[in-house]
Design a protein around this motif. Structure first.
Motif, PDB file in Angstrom:
ATOM      1  N   ASN A 192       0.820  -1.213   0.000  1.00 29.08           N
ATOM      2  CA  ASN A 192       0.000   0.000   0.000  1.00 29.08           C
ATOM      3  C   ASN A 192       0.852   1.261   0.000  1.00 29.08           C
ATOM      4  OD1 ASN A 192      -2.886  -0.079  -0.136  1.00 29.08           O
ATOM      5  ND2 ASN A 192      -2.883  -1.327   1.720  1.00 29.08           N
ATOM      6  N   LYS A 193       2.011   1.194   0.619  1.00 33.61           N
ATOM      7  CA  LYS A 193       2.880   2.362   0.761  1.00 33.61           C
ATOM      8  C   LYS A 193       3.891   2.496  -0.381  1.00 33.61           C
ATOM      9  CE  LYS A 193       2.685   2.119   5.826  1.00 33.61           C
ATOM     10  NZ  LYS A 193       3.488   1.875   7.061  1.00 33.61           N
ATOM     11  N   VAL A 194       4.064   1.439  -1.154  1.00 26.81           N
ATOM     12  CA  VAL A 194       5.094   1.434  -2.200  1.00 26.81           C
ATOM     13  C   VAL A 194       4.757   2.443  -3.291  1.00 26.81           C
ATOM     14  CG1 VAL A 194       6.036   0.041  -4.095  1.00 26.81           C
ATOM     15  CG2 VAL A 194       5.886  -0.919  -1.790  1.00 26.81           C
ATOM     16  N   THR A 195       5.768   3.228  -3.674  1.00 26.93           N
ATOM     17  CA  THR A 195       5.583   4.193  -4.768  1.00 26.93           C
ATOM     18  C   THR A 195       6.435   3.869  -5.983  1.00 26.93           C
ATOM     19  OG1 THR A 195       7.256   5.649  -3.776  1.00 26.93           O
ATOM     20  CG2 THR A 195       4.943   6.065  -3.206  1.00 26.93           C
ATOM     21  N   GLN A 196       7.396   2.987  -5.816  1.00 29.24           N
ATOM     22  CA  GLN A 196       8.179   2.543  -6.964  1.00 29.24           C
ATOM     23  C   GLN A 196       8.801   1.186  -6.655  1.00 29.24           C
ATOM     24  OE1 GLN A 196      11.464   5.088  -7.978  1.00 29.24           O
ATOM     25  NE2 GLN A 196      12.628   4.574  -6.164  1.00 29.24           N
ATOM     26  N   VAL A 197       9.172   0.468  -7.720  1.00 29.68           N
ATOM     27  CA  VAL A 197       9.783  -0.863  -7.588  1.00 29.68           C
ATOM     28  C   VAL A 197      11.151  -0.840  -8.241  1.00 29.68           C
ATOM     29  CG1 VAL A 197       9.566  -3.312  -8.176  1.00 29.68           C
ATOM     30  CG2 VAL A 197       7.512  -1.985  -7.605  1.00 29.68           C
ATOM     31  N   GLN A 198      12.125  -1.398  -7.545  1.00 25.94           N
ATOM     32  CA  GLN A 198      13.472  -1.576  -8.095  1.00 25.94           C
ATOM     33  C   GLN A 198      13.770  -3.070  -8.145  1.00 25.94           C
ATOM     34  OE1 GLN A 198      16.299   0.680  -9.122  1.00 25.94           O
ATOM     35  NE2 GLN A 198      16.673  -1.364  -9.934  1.00 25.94           N
ATOM     36  N   ILE A 199      13.986  -3.607  -9.343  1.00 23.82           N
ATOM     37  CA  ILE A 199      14.316  -5.027  -9.508  1.00 23.82           C
ATOM     38  C   ILE A 199      15.793  -5.156  -9.845  1.00 23.82           C
ATOM     39  CG2 ILE A 199      13.892  -7.111 -10.875  1.00 23.82           C
ATOM     40  CD1 ILE A 199      11.047  -6.100 -11.370  1.00 23.82           C
ATOM     41  N   VAL A 200      16.460  -6.074  -9.159  1.00 23.95           N
ATOM     42  CA  VAL A 200      17.882  -6.325  -9.384  1.00 23.95           C
ATOM     43  C   VAL A 200      18.074  -7.824  -9.561  1.00 23.95           C
ATOM     44  CG1 VAL A 200      20.179  -6.218  -8.366  1.00 23.95           C
ATOM     45  CG2 VAL A 200      18.633  -4.290  -8.093  1.00 23.95           C
ATOM     46  N   ALA A 201      18.794  -8.211 -10.607  1.00 24.90           N
ATOM     47  CA  ALA A 201      18.965  -9.634 -10.900  1.00 24.90           C
ATOM     48  C   ALA A 201      20.100  -9.832 -11.899  1.00 24.90           C
ATOM     49  CB  ALA A 201      17.662 -10.223 -11.443  1.00 24.90           C
ATOM     50  N   LYS A 241       0.510   0.391 -13.023  1.00 25.05           N
ATOM     51  CA  LYS A 241       0.724   1.847 -13.070  1.00 25.05           C
ATOM     52  C   LYS A 241       1.676   2.321 -11.971  1.00 25.05           C
ATOM     53  CE  LYS A 241      -2.524   1.909 -16.227  1.00 25.05           C
ATOM     54  NZ  LYS A 241      -2.140   1.758 -17.634  1.00 25.05           N
ATOM     55  N   ILE A 242       2.749   1.574 -11.746  1.00 21.89           N
ATOM     56  CA  ILE A 242       3.739   1.962 -10.761  1.00 21.89           C
ATOM     57  C   ILE A 242       5.118   1.948 -11.416  1.00 21.89           C
ATOM     58  CG2 ILE A 242       4.093  -0.411  -9.880  1.00 21.89           C
ATOM     59  CD1 ILE A 242       4.382   0.888  -7.084  1.00 21.89           C
ATOM     60  N   SER A 243       5.932   2.937 -11.100  1.00 25.42           N
ATOM     61  CA  SER A 243       7.260   3.052 -11.705  1.00 25.42           C
ATOM     62  C   SER A 243       8.131   1.863 -11.329  1.00 25.42           C
ATOM     63  CB  SER A 243       7.919   4.351 -11.240  1.00 25.42           C
ATOM     64  OG  SER A 243       9.257   4.420 -11.687  1.00 25.42           O
ATOM     65  N   CYS A 244       8.886   1.364 -12.305  1.00 26.81           N
ATOM     66  CA  CYS A 244       9.756   0.204 -12.067  1.00 26.81           C
ATOM     67  C   CYS A 244      11.062   0.372 -12.806  1.00 26.81           C
ATOM     68  CB  CYS A 244       9.060  -1.081 -12.518  1.00 26.81           C
ATOM     69  SG  CYS A 244      10.080  -2.570 -12.316  1.00 26.81           S
ATOM     70  N   ASN A 245      12.154   0.148 -12.122  1.00 31.09           N
ATOM     71  CA  ASN A 245      13.484   0.113 -12.721  1.00 31.09           C
ATOM     72  C   ASN A 245      14.059  -1.290 -12.580  1.00 31.09           C
ATOM     73  OD1 ASN A 245      13.675   2.971 -13.329  1.00 31.09           O
ATOM     74  ND2 ASN A 245      13.880   3.280 -11.129  1.00 31.09           N
ATOM     75  N   VAL A 246      14.814  -1.713 -13.586  1.00 32.04           N
ATOM     76  CA  VAL A 246      15.426  -3.039 -13.572  1.00 32.04           C
ATOM     77  C   VAL A 246      16.912  -2.880 -13.899  1.00 32.04           C
ATOM     78  CG1 VAL A 246      15.337  -5.399 -14.476  1.00 32.04           C
ATOM     79  CG2 VAL A 246      13.269  -4.000 -14.452  1.00 32.04           C
ATOM     80  N   GLU A 247      17.766  -3.497 -13.090  1.00 30.54           N
ATOM     81  CA  GLU A 247      19.200  -3.360 -13.329  1.00 30.54           C
ATOM     82  C   GLU A 247      19.926  -4.679 -13.097  1.00 30.54           C
ATOM     83  OE1 GLU A 247      21.383   0.148 -12.326  1.00 30.54           O
ATOM     84  OE2 GLU A 247      19.577   1.081 -11.501  1.00 30.54           O
ATOM     85  N   VAL A 248      21.041  -4.819 -13.802  1.00 31.38           N
ATOM     86  CA  VAL A 248      21.930  -5.960 -13.599  1.00 31.38           C
ATOM     87  C   VAL A 248      22.626  -5.787 -12.250  1.00 31.38           C
ATOM     88  CG1 VAL A 248      23.988  -7.128 -14.447  1.00 31.38           C
ATOM     89  CG2 VAL A 248      22.270  -6.296 -16.059  1.00 31.38           C
ATOM     90  N   ALA A 249      22.587  -6.811 -11.430  1.00 31.36           N
ATOM     91  CA  ALA A 249      23.084  -6.698 -10.061  1.00 31.36           C
ATOM     92  C   ALA A 249      24.555  -6.301  -9.984  1.00 31.36           C
ATOM     93  CB  ALA A 249      22.859  -8.019  -9.320  1.00 31.36           C
ATOM     94  N   SER A 250      25.368  -6.846 -10.895  1.00 28.47           N
ATOM     95  CA  SER A 250      26.805  -6.572 -10.842  1.00 28.47           C
ATOM     96  C   SER A 250      27.125  -5.111 -11.131  1.00 28.47           C
ATOM     97  CB  SER A 250      27.559  -7.477 -11.823  1.00 28.47           C
ATOM     98  OG  SER A 250      27.074  -7.306 -13.139  1.00 28.47           O
ATOM     99  N   GLU A 251      26.241  -4.426 -11.862  1.00 30.01           N
ATOM    100  CA  GLU A 251      26.413  -2.998 -12.114  1.00 30.01           C
ATOM    101  C   GLU A 251      25.783  -2.170 -10.994  1.00 30.01           C
ATOM    102  OE1 GLU A 251      28.119  -1.441 -14.640  1.00 30.01           O
ATOM    103  OE2 GLU A 251      28.827  -3.485 -14.989  1.00 30.01           O
TER     104      GLU A 251
END
Length: 615
Positions: free
Chosen positions: A294-303, A323-333
């Motif tokens: 309920n409180k989340v305003t964005q998601v950051q995925i790392v893998a 409808k929520i902002s999401c970023n995805v990044e390579v974990a090693s970076e």
């Protein structure tokens, strides 16, 4: 990412060590070795280059046969030092200490220089040998083996999972863990250690999962564990639900093929008890999940690897559907770039094993940057580092995955991410009851849809023949299908050794189209969605350059076949959630059968290991 197994038993330990190594070979197979303490308390060591089978053959030729009730063994994925006999584990220091190691000692050059000045000789190019010498040196001032290990590890920077024996202390193994997984198995006829519980299932289903910094003294009738500061600690004993039969290839030719065909059941198991009365149970992510989401305003995925590709699919879902902002990044970076993490971020890690080193370290770094974030781990391993570090946990229930190239772990991660998307969306009121029901209906259909897609194996076998002499391949897709194209390209690279790249289809004119000619096959994914007509235009551009093409389509996409183009209907009426999962299946089968034709080692491709537990 190496495999460790060892034990103190009331009988000859050799067969257990070999059995354990065979089950751990997914962690590395550049070389293997074992060492036991013989009856006169001297070391007896055998090492071989290549797979564990070579070690077994080497042992059969030994006269007299090697015997011992205490021993350690190792299967190696090379980091420091090329694959060779002299770099293979176990390593020995002055005939007093022998050990096996999974991890990397980052300050080994500094330690090595000090040890050279103290008269120690080196027989390998590995970072591991400095550990053996450091423990031997510590034994000069310590009265027990465990005290020597506790002193030595204070000087190490990096990661380690260690199994240590000494000719001076012939009744025990010392296990130490920092950043690399290590478990203790409690058996009837002895006690054991391993990198993974699967190595020990023939002797026990009772395990202690060591935590970071733990050092354990393991004897045949006693286990004593200390934390990094030397405090005596108790770790819980867990009962494993894994069964020995899961390690058999059964009626299939390879584990990868078996795991591809296990996907319908893996998806059923992942969905089980997570949906009720046409509603997703948000509590399956944790008892505080609803309050947190309920409180989340964005998601950051790392893998990393396939898990990263799954995260890219989820980015489309979370932003388009929830409808929520999401970023995805390579974990090693991510772990090295000093990222900004805002409050109310849901930090999601994806890892089949839950032990992927870069993902684990990225999670630790994120918690340092902003301690107020909530962390969610999606993994296939209940007893893993990521599960212990995370606030919320979602287990995919994919079952054991042996083949290095991920299949069912990937598709069940997508199922988990679909449930996450729907959970956040309905709490944020961006998904209404009708939309939630449509998503759930699609998820319920998935096992059957995957089964239907698997029926195309024979047709895909025929397509695979065309790749026998190809050196490069392009994969294209739009939207979520770009991420699935990336996964298809990764699979082809991993197991067939064909260079493959994936691009958004609309990006072709910005460079990649220069590569296309009759020698460069192009594989396209054509779902029936809002981008279909644009994709068809992209396909015309590719075809006009003379490429051989394969198009996997939704039956309703009705891509018009052209010369040197094969159009393969995969299924029909797929939604935004189901389509990426279903279109993954023919790409897995295609890569698998191309690898078969090329004669590569499908389950254990060169230079790769299943669980990447080092940088």
């Amino acid at each position: 990412m190496c495999g460790i197994v060892g034990g103190v038993a009331n009988k000859n330990i050799i067969s257990l060590l070999l059995e354990g190594l065979n089950r751990l070979e997914y962690r590395g197979y550049d070389s293997s070795g074992l060492i036991v303490l013989s009856k006169n308390n001297t070391f007896d060591r055998v090492r071989s280059l290549g797979k564990v089978k070579n070690l077994e053959d080497n042992l059969k030729g030994r006269v007299p046969l090697i015997e011992g009730n205490i021993g350690i063994a190792h299967t190696r994925w090379a980091t420091h030092g090329e694959p060779s006999i002299h770099n293979a584990h176990p390593h020995i220091s002055k005939n007093s200490v022998s050990l096996v190691h999974n991890g990397i000692i980052e300050n080994y050059i500094e330690l090595k220089n000090d040890q050279l000045s103290n008269g120690y000789l080196f027989t390998s190019e590995t970072d591991t040998e400095v550990i053996a010498h450091a423990i031997d040196f510590a034994m000069k001032s310590c009265s027990t083996l465990i005290a020597s290990v506790q002193l030595a590890i204070k000087s190490f920077s990096g990661s380690y999972g260690l199994g240590i024996i000494s000719s001076k202390y012939p009744d025990q193994i010392i296990a130490a863990r920092k950043g690399s997984p290590l478990v203790i198995g409690i058996g009837v006829n002895g006690n054991y250690i391993a990198s993974d519980q699967i190595a020990l299932l023939s002797v026990t289903n009772k395990f202690i999962f060591l935590e970071d910094g733990d050092v354990a003294e393991i004897k045949i009738d006693k286990i004593t564990i200390y934390d990094f500061e030397g405090n005596l600690v108790k770790r819980p004993v867990k009962i494993s639900k894994l069964k020995l039969g899961e390690f058999d290839v059964g009626d299939y030719d390879h584990f990868m093929q078996k795991e591809i065909f296990e996907q319908p059941q893996a998806i059923r198991d992942t969905l089980e008890s997570r949906i009720t009365n046409d509603s997703i149970l948000i509590s399956t992510f944790g008892f505080k999940a609803e309050e947190i989401f309920n409180k989340v305003t964005q998601v950051q995925i790392v893998a990393c690897g396939s898990s990263y590709n799954a995260g890219l699919v989820a980015k489309y879902w979370l932003e388009d559907i929830a409808k929520i902002s999401c970023n995805v990044e390579v974990a090693s970076e991510y772990r090295y770039r000093r990222p900004i993490l805002l409050n109310n971020t849901l930090f999601v890690t994806l890892s089949q094993s839950g032990e992927t080193a870069d993902t684990v370290e990225a999670l630790k770094e994120a918690k340092k940057i902003n301690s107020s974030i909530t962390t969610l781990c999606i993994t296939n391993s209940a007893e893993s580092t990521l599960t212990r570090l995370s606030d919320l946990i979602f287990l995919t229930h994919a079952g054991l995955e042996i083949s290095v190239a991920s299949s069912k772990a990937f598709t069940t991660q997508l199922v988990a991410l679909a449930l996450l998307t729907c959970s956040i969306g309905k709490l944020k009121n961006t998904i209404n009851k009708k939309q939630e029901k449509e998503i759930i209906d699609g998820l319920k259909r998935l096992p059957g849809l995957v089964s239907e897609a698997l029926l195309q194996e024979n047709q895909i076998k025929k397509l695979a023949i065309k790749f026998k002499d190809k050196n490069s391949t392009l994969f294209v897709g739009r939207g979520t299908m770009h991420a699935i194209a990336m996964e298809g390209a990764l699979k082809l690279k991993e197991i067939s050794y064909i260079h493959a790249e994936a691009y958004p289809a609309g990006e072709l004119k910005h460079g990649p189209i220069a590569l296309i000619d009759r020698h460069m096959p192009v594989i396209a994914i054509a779902p029936n969605d809002e981008l279909l007509e644009k994709l068809k235009s992209n396909l015309q551009e590719v075809k006009s350059r003379g490429s051989q093409m394969i198009v996997f389509e939704d039956e309703n996409s009705m891509v018009k076949p052209m010369e040197a183009m094969e159009v393969i209907p995969v299924t029909s009426n797929l939604g935004r959630i189901t389509a990426p999962i279903i279109f993954t299946i023919p790409l897995q089968l295609l890569s698998y059968h191309i690898a078969i034709i090329k004669g590569t080692d499908v389950d254990k491709p060169r230079n790769l290991a299943k669980s990447v537990t080092v940088e």
